[in-house]
Design a protein around this motif. Structure first.
Motif, PDB file in Angstrom:
ATOM      1  N   GLU A  50       0.853  -1.184   0.000  1.00 33.34           N
ATOM      2  CA  GLU A  50       0.000   0.000   0.000  1.00 33.34           C
ATOM      3  C   GLU A  50       0.885   1.230   0.000  1.00 33.34           C
ATOM      4  O   GLU A  50       2.101   1.156   0.197  1.00 33.34           O
ATOM      5  N   GLY A  51       0.285   2.385  -0.243  1.00 35.84           N
ATOM      6  CA  GLY A  51       1.044   3.629  -0.280  1.00 35.84           C
ATOM      7  C   GLY A  51       1.336   4.074  -1.695  1.00 35.84           C
ATOM      8  O   GLY A  51       1.138   3.338  -2.666  1.00 35.84           O
ATOM      9  N   PRO A  52       1.841   5.312  -1.868  1.00 38.50           N
ATOM     10  CA  PRO A  52       2.085   5.883  -3.196  1.00 38.50           C
ATOM     11  C   PRO A  52       3.175   5.139  -3.969  1.00 38.50           C
ATOM     12  O   PRO A  52       4.106   4.579  -3.378  1.00 38.50           O
ATOM     13  N   VAL A  53       3.057   5.182  -5.289  1.00 35.63           N
ATOM     14  CA  VAL A  53       4.022   4.544  -6.178  1.00 35.63           C
ATOM     15  C   VAL A  53       4.626   5.621  -7.080  1.00 35.63           C
ATOM     16  O   VAL A  53       3.902   6.296  -7.825  1.00 35.63           O
ATOM     17  N   LEU A  54       5.921   5.802  -7.012  1.00 32.94           N
ATOM     18  CA  LEU A  54       6.630   6.736  -7.888  1.00 32.94           C
ATOM     19  C   LEU A  54       6.937   6.011  -9.192  1.00 32.94           C
ATOM     20  O   LEU A  54       7.493   4.908  -9.179  1.00 32.94           O
ATOM     21  N   VAL A  55       6.578   6.601 -10.325  1.00 37.80           N
ATOM     22  CA  VAL A  55       6.814   6.001 -11.637  1.00 37.80           C
ATOM     23  C   VAL A  55       7.876   6.822 -12.346  1.00 37.80           C
ATOM     24  O   VAL A  55       7.633   7.967 -12.736  1.00 37.80           O
ATOM     25  N   ALA A  56       9.076   6.233 -12.495  1.00 43.36           N
ATOM     26  CA  ALA A  56      10.229   6.945 -13.057  1.00 43.36           C
ATOM     27  C   ALA A  56      10.713   6.212 -14.300  1.00 43.36           C
ATOM     28  O   ALA A  56      11.650   5.410 -14.228  1.00 43.36           O
ATOM     29  N   CYS A  57      10.070   6.460 -15.417  1.00 40.89           N
ATOM     30  CA  CYS A  57      10.395   5.787 -16.674  1.00 40.89           C
ATOM     31  C   CYS A  57      10.402   6.804 -17.808  1.00 40.89           C
ATOM     32  O   CYS A  57       9.541   7.686 -17.872  1.00 40.89           O
ATOM     33  N   ALA A  58      11.354   6.657 -18.735  1.00 39.76           N
ATOM     34  CA  ALA A  58      11.413   7.538 -19.898  1.00 39.76           C
ATOM     35  C   ALA A  58      10.510   7.024 -21.015  1.00 39.76           C
ATOM     36  O   ALA A  58       9.886   7.808 -21.731  1.00 39.76           O
ATOM     37  N   GLU A  59      10.431   5.700 -21.171  1.00 44.67           N
ATOM     38  CA  GLU A  59       9.603   5.104 -22.221  1.00 44.67           C
ATOM     39  C   GLU A  59       8.136   5.118 -21.791  1.00 44.67           C
ATOM     40  O   GLU A  59       7.824   4.918 -20.608  1.00 44.67           O
ATOM     41  N   PRO A  60       7.208   5.305 -22.732  1.00 40.09           N
ATOM     42  CA  PRO A  60       5.798   5.404 -22.344  1.00 40.09           C
ATOM     43  C   PRO A  60       5.169   4.086 -21.904  1.00 40.09           C
ATOM     44  O   PRO A  60       4.305   4.078 -21.028  1.00 40.09           O
ATOM     45  N   ALA A  61       5.589   2.947 -22.490  1.00 37.30           N
ATOM     46  CA  ALA A  61       4.920   1.672 -22.197  1.00 37.30           C
ATOM     47  C   ALA A  61       4.941   1.322 -20.715  1.00 37.30           C
ATOM     48  O   ALA A  61       3.893   1.003 -20.137  1.00 37.30           O
TER      49      ALA A  61
END
Length: 613
Positions: A50-61
């Protein structure tokens, strides 16, 4: 209207036509089956937390997969631009306090310097995990049998078993949209007045309200091809990706960080057969140099512009080419209220208007203009927006412009016409938009003041001779401080969209009687920056290229040994420059050649084969 509607529609399309393209990128196409498998794999890894998820990706997929996975598991997601400086990364992690990070190679590299601050407290999920390929195989067998795997069949395959089956099996319409899944929403970080990024909280219910409107209003349906020119770090990314996935269409993206412009943009739109184009007016305007005719871009049917004012000349040019054959739409709405809340289909009457209206509210939305706290029509006041869904405010809990559970004062000045159309007339504070990116002038000034050699600074958006606004930093600094020093300092402390394009040296910042910076008294950059005569470009190619630089960088003159990047040429300006060189000289200048010698003289040699004709 429910936040789970997005997932239900997506699940329907995965089941009905799993091999249709969901996302097209230069590195390869993603079918619905493959994207669903990837999302299921991420979902399995998030399901027990549970809790927030940081999404650190350059590609869109992987960003899209993470968004779908978070929505299905009731986890808040926060996508960021992997190009942001280390100081901003640290602030984002500190304020968001994520319990998980989904990152690709670019994201892992950007976060490497912060490992010690969160090691042991944050779960790291590799967005490029090779085992997702196994999930895709599971998805295929699931589709062949028409049902989800049971636990006895799941084995150790990631994304199976506890997650309800990998791939499309995990996205069956019957399994998605359960009433017990909370709308944990998202967080997007924008500029803050103190130099610290500000987290804006939003809901998927609000996103669904927007997607339902655009789908209905513009006939988005199965097979519709929609552009993705937005960085994952901006909330418009949700519009550009979830709109076609929800409707059964496809998302089309260029290479990360390389938005095509001018002739390159026209060629990309043609090659990808884009039907719906979302972009900022600055990018749209570059098409004017692409030599379009009435028969150009046959697949394109709708262009939606947001983030900056649309000019009457934009409408006149487009309408003159295509008439009513290709719909041009103006959109308006701050991130705090979730993307667009006001829209207008632009027609011939807007080509001769003094100000192009932002338009009228979407269904369920109310817009008011307040003067002295009271609603007015025909007079200038602050724009307030009321939404049909609850607003979630800022991550730090400060009220800001939120005046009620469903209302937000934008800080924009506007006027309501008698026919109900809204005109947006500027800001009442120090916030501006440059290339569609929200920039807090106070943040720019705060970061530059931290340089030991800077004694005073004032940031402003400057537009000369009708050109697009450029972010200019007027500085009072020690003689030893170079523009290169200031650019390096700004790069280390500011988001890429907030970097000043120009640095203008002044002996003192002009101030009003009460001591505030007097922006109206700031001299135009062209009056301060001028090349010396002994460094003037030579006749021929150098003179032509110098004139092009002046146009793109809003300068009155440049020297033959000046650097395009040090004069403020960002990635968009570089793309526009190379596109214009191709059109003028018939020569493709590779990016590596430009990088080796980004001067007027160097480019002249590149386009003339070294002759400098």
């Amino acid at each position: 209207m429910s936040h789970t509607t997005i997932l239900r529609h997506w699940a329907d399309h995965v089941e009905k036509e799993p091999d249709a393209v969901a996302l097209a990128t230069p590195s390869g196409d993603w079918t619905r089956r493959r994207l669903a498998a990837h999302a299921a794999g991420v979902r399995a890894r998030l399901a027990d937390g549970e809790g927030p998820v940081l999404v650190a990706c350059a590609e869109p997929a992987p960003v899209i997969a993470a968004i779908l996975a978070c929505a299905a598991t009731g986890r808040t997601f926060a996508p960021v631009d992997t190009r942001q400086p280390a100081a901003r990364w640290a602030a984002v992690v500190e304020d968001l306090r994520p319990t998980a990070v989904v990152a690709d190679r670019a994201g892992r590299a950007a976060l490497a310097g912060l490992r010690g601050t969160y090691e042991g407290t944050i779960r790291f999920i590799d967005a490029e995990d090779a085992r997702y390929a196994e999930d895709a195989e599971c998805a295929e067998s699931t589709l062949d049998t028409g049902g989800a795997q049971g636990p006895e069949d799941a084995g150790d395959t990631p994304g199976a078993g506890a997650a309800g089956g990998a791939g499309s099996g995990a996205w069956r319409a019957a399994d998605r949209g359960a009433s017990g899944t909370p709308d944990a929403g998202y967080v997007y970080f924008t500029s803050g007045t103190t130099g610290r990024p500000k987290g804006i909280r939003g809901s998927l219910e609000a996103v669904e309200h927007f997607l339902d409107w655009e789908t209905t209003e513009f006939g988005i349906g199965p097979g519709t091809r929609v552009s993705l020119l937005t960085s994952p770090g901006f909330d418009a990314f949700l519009r550009d990706t979830l709109l076609p996935l929800r409707a059964g269409g496809s998302v089309h993206a260029p290479a990360p960080g390389a938005v095509p412009v001018g002739a390159s943009l026209a060629a990309w739109l043609d090659e990808q057969r884009i039907e719906v184009l979302h972009c900022v007016p600055t990018v749209f305007r570059t098409l004017r140099a692409a030599g379009l005719t009435a028969g150009s871009l046959p697949a394109l049917r709708t262009v939606l512009l947001a983030g900056e004012p649309v000019r009457p000349s934009d409408v006149a040019w487009w309408h003159g080419l295509f008439g009513d054959g290709k719909t041009l739409v103006n959109l308006y709405g701050p991130s705090e209220t979730t993307m667009t809340k006001v829209y207008r289909r632009l027609g011939a009457e807007d080509a001769s208007a003094g100000t192009v209206p932002a338009g009228t509210p979407m269904p369920g939305v109310e817009v008011r203009v307040l003067a002295a706290g009271q609603p007015v029509t025909g007079a200038i006041g602050e724009i307030e927006i009321h939404t049909p869904f609850p607003l979630r405010g800022y991550l730090d809990g400060r009220p800001g412009g939120f005046t009620g559970p469903r209302s937000y004062r934008t800080g924009d000045l506007g006027r309501l016409r008698e026919d109900g159309s809204l005109e947006v007339l500027g800001r009442r504070d120090q916030q501006i938009k440059v290339n569609g990116v929200r920039v807090e002038l106070g943040e720019v000034e705060e970061v530059l003041r931290r340089h030991l050699g800077v004694r005073d600074v004032c940031a402003a958006a400057v537009a000369e001779d009708g050109a697009d606004p450029a972010l200019c930093a007027y500085v009072v600094a020690d003689a030893a401080v170079t523009d290169e020093d200031l650019r390096a300092h700004a790069t280390a402390g500011l988001h890429p969209g907030s970097h000043p394009s120009l640095y203008v040296r002044l002996p003192a910042i002009p101030r009003t009687l009460n001591g505030k910076a007097d922006r109206r008294a700031l001299p135009p950059p062209s009056a301060v920056r001028a090349a010396t005569a002994d460094d003037a470009p030579r006749d021929g190619a150098e003179a032509e290229i110098a004139a092009l630089w002046c146009e793109l960088l809003h300068l009155s003159a440049v020297g033959r040994r000046d650097s395009f990047t040090l004069l403020g040429g960002d990635s968009l300006a570089i793309a526009r420059l190379l596109d214009r060189l191709r059109s003028r000289f018939g020569v493709d200048v590779p990016l590596r050649v430009f990088a080796d010698d980004p001067t007027v003289a160097g480019l002249a040699a590149a386009v003339t084969g070294g002759s400098g004709r």
